[in-house]
Scaffold this active site. Structure first.
Site, PDB file in Angstrom:
ATOM      1  N   GLY A   1      27.372  37.530  41.842  1.00  0.00           N
ATOM      2  CA  GLY A   1      27.244  38.964  41.604  1.00  0.00           C
ATOM      3  C   GLY A   1      27.120  39.286  40.142  1.00  0.00           C
ATOM      4  O   GLY A   1      27.050  40.461  39.755  1.00  0.00           O
ATOM      5  N   GLY A   2      27.080  38.264  39.283  1.00  0.00           N
ATOM      6  CA  GLY A   2      26.899  38.444  37.848  1.00  0.00           C
ATOM      7  C   GLY A   2      25.482  38.095  37.428  1.00  0.00           C
ATOM      8  O   GLY A   2      24.703  37.531  38.200  1.00  0.00           O
TER       9      GLY A   2
ATOM     10  N   ASP B   1      24.415  35.871  35.141  1.00  0.00           N
ATOM     11  CA  ASP B   1      24.125  34.468  34.868  1.00  0.00           C
ATOM     12  C   ASP B   1      23.639  33.734  36.118  1.00  0.00           C
ATOM     13  O   ASP B   1      22.598  33.065  36.098  1.00  0.00           O
ATOM     14  CB  ASP B   1      25.364  33.761  34.296  1.00  0.00           C
ATOM     15  CG  ASP B   1      25.778  34.314  32.940  1.00  0.00           C
ATOM     16  OD1 ASP B   1      24.917  34.876  32.250  1.00  0.00           O
ATOM     17  OD2 ASP B   1      26.956  34.184  32.587  1.00  0.00           O
ATOM     18  N   SER B   2      24.382  33.845  37.213  1.00  0.00           N
ATOM     19  CA  SER B   2      23.955  33.174  38.444  1.00  0.00           C
ATOM     20  C   SER B   2      22.697  33.829  39.014  1.00  0.00           C
ATOM     21  O   SER B   2      21.896  33.166  39.679  1.00  0.00           O
ATOM     22  CB  SER B   2      25.084  33.170  39.476  1.00  0.00           C
ATOM     23  OG  SER B   2      25.468  34.483  39.831  1.00  0.00           O
TER      24      SER B   2
ATOM     25  N   MET C   1      30.661  32.909  47.361  1.00  0.00           N
ATOM     26  CA  MET C   1      31.898  32.259  47.775  1.00  0.00           C
ATOM     27  C   MET C   1      33.013  33.303  47.833  1.00  0.00           C
ATOM     28  O   MET C   1      33.449  33.814  46.799  1.00  0.00           O
ATOM     29  CB  MET C   1      32.274  31.150  46.785  1.00  0.00           C
ATOM     30  CG  MET C   1      31.425  29.930  46.892  1.00  0.00           C
ATOM     31  SD  MET C   1      31.918  28.638  45.717  1.00  0.00           S
ATOM     32  CE  MET C   1      31.141  29.263  44.237  1.00  0.00           C
TER      33      MET C   1
ATOM     34  N   CYS D   1      39.011  25.210  39.823  1.00  0.00           N
ATOM     35  CA  CYS D   1      38.081  25.869  40.741  1.00  0.00           C
ATOM     36  C   CYS D   1      36.733  25.154  40.738  1.00  0.00           C
ATOM     37  O   CYS D   1      36.123  24.948  41.799  1.00  0.00           O
ATOM     38  CB  CYS D   1      37.905  27.333  40.342  1.00  0.00           C
ATOM     39  SG  CYS D   1      36.780  28.263  41.394  1.00  0.00           S
TER      40      CYS D   1
ATOM     41  N   GLY E   1      25.689  29.389  37.483  1.00  0.00           N
ATOM     42  CA  GLY E   1      25.267  30.035  36.243  1.00  0.00           C
ATOM     43  C   GLY E   1      26.034  29.553  35.034  1.00  0.00           C
ATOM     44  O   GLY E   1      26.230  30.316  34.082  1.00  0.00           O
TER      45      GLY E   1
ATOM     46  N   CYS F   1      39.529  32.804  37.655  1.00  0.00           N
ATOM     47  CA  CYS F   1      38.348  32.408  38.426  1.00  0.00           C
ATOM     48  C   CYS F   1      38.325  33.034  39.813  1.00  0.00           C
ATOM     49  O   CYS F   1      39.202  32.776  40.628  1.00  0.00           O
ATOM     50  CB  CYS F   1      38.320  30.883  38.535  1.00  0.00           C
ATOM     51  SG  CYS F   1      36.959  30.210  39.499  1.00  0.00           S
TER      52      CYS F   1
END
Length: 361
Positions: free
Chosen positions: A13-14, A16-17, A36, A102, A126, A200
């Site tokens: 949801g950011g 970078d990814s 996830m 994580c 990301g 995380c």
């Protein structure tokens, strides 16, 4: 052009990814995305847990790129492998790193296995890190991200070769401004979304609030390390870490010198403090032992000069690593290092190449 692969992108949801998924799609790979679902703040810890909005944003990105999207529920595994590790560590007076755990146990552990079980060849994230190409059958290298202000190789220090082999880091060659420009040009819904801060996958939750919810207070004395004088009482050792200056609960002296945490003594549950000077007992260390050594490639088995990052965002510093067997090693730093807390991770490098890491005893 790399060979076409079926890749599952961990879409958080950011931005970078989001760009990681976009680039893989543009390279011609068979790309799918999954969010996830690790934590939904069922226990109402103080702070923001924006998982619902993150799923909405991730789905919107997948729709924009034109790739499949689903939510993978890993809440049970996350509690067992990350939250339990975090709480147990703090309860024992350690300073664990949930982000590193994580990555090892969830993203490139449980999630990677889920991806393989569903026919994917690799998992992409990301992270600002670079995975170096290697000849068939050779070991894969992992290097710092090109953007030194955003490099996240430190958080990958406990991954192994099998995990690196199946990992893809599509944005490692980019700087953050370049990535933002790509996101805006592609009109990705997350192009201007702020970077998340916090534990995380838990969200904007302060560590003290998180610990207060799950770890009972265990009061004890605050002791001045230089002379053994009792200065006050603390609520529990898990609320403090080495090098901490603020929130200790004891006033400065008349010369306005501030106290700093220099140690935790399990025998009498004492928090050790001293004035924040270079000679404060226990504050600086020239040598330290690490355990649970993990290597990305060929293990180091003889004394060797390397570089290390003692914590995220710190520069690499010179050291000599002397393996002692059983996954432990003695680390001798070229210069004394401040506030190395038990449970934290030392990432080991040879130049930009990440070799692995270990946990401070």
């Amino acid at each position: 052009m790399p060979a076409r692969e079926k890749i599952l992108v961990a879409l958080s949801g950011g931005v970078d990814s989001s760009v990681a998924a976009l680039l893989l799609r543009e390279q011609g790979h068979d790309v799918h995305a999954a969010y996830m679902k690790n934590w939904i703040n069922e226990d109402n810890v103080i702070g923001e847990c924006p998982w619902q909005q993150d799923i909405v944003d991730a789905r919107a990105v997948a729709d924009r790129i034109g790739i499949g999207f689903e939510v993978v529920n890993l809440m049970r595994e996350y509690r067992e492998k990350v939250v339990a590790y975090l709480l147990d560590g703090y309860a024992r007076g350690l300073t664990p790193n949930p982000d590193i755990m994580c990555n090892r146990e969830i993203k490139f552990g449980v999630f990677l296995q889920w991806a393989r079980d569903h026919g994917y060849a690799a998992v992409a994230t990301g992270h600002y890190a670079r995975r170096s190409a290697a000849p068939e059958g050779a070991l894969w290298d992992l290097r710092e991200g090109a953007d030194k202000n955003k490099d996240q190789s430190y958080f990958l220090a406990l991954l192994n070769q099998e995990q690196i082999r199946a990992a893809r880091f599509p944005i490692g060659h980019l700087t953050k401004p370049e990535l933002r420009r790509i996101a805006r040009a592609a009109e990705l819904p997350t192009a201007n979304k702020k970077d998340s801060q916090g534990i995380c996958f838990i969200g904007e939750v302060k560590m003290q609030d998180f610990l207060r919810t799950y770890v009972p207070d265990h009061p004890g004395p605050i002791i001045r390390a230089t002379d053994g004088r009792e200065l006050g009482h603390h609520r529990g050792l898990h609320y403090y870490t080495l090098g901490q200056r603020r929130g200790i609960g004891v006033p400065s002296n008349t010369d306005h010198e501030n106290y700093v945490v220099t140690g935790k003594r399990a025998a009498d549950n004492a928090l050790l403090v001293a004035f924040d000077h270079p000679d404060a007992p226990g504050l600086f260390q020239s040598t330290v032992r690490v355990h649970s050594l993990s290597w990305i490639g060929t293990p180091v088995i003889a004394p060797r000069p390397l570089e290390g990052r003692v914590r995220y965002r710190d520069p690499r510093i010179a050291l000599t690593l002397t393996p002692e067997g059983g996954g432990t090693a003695l680390v001798a730093f070229a210069e004394p290092q401040r506030a190395l807390a038990s449970g934290q991770v030392l990432a080991l490098y040879e130049g930009e190449r990440l070799l692995g890491g270990g946990v401070y005893l």
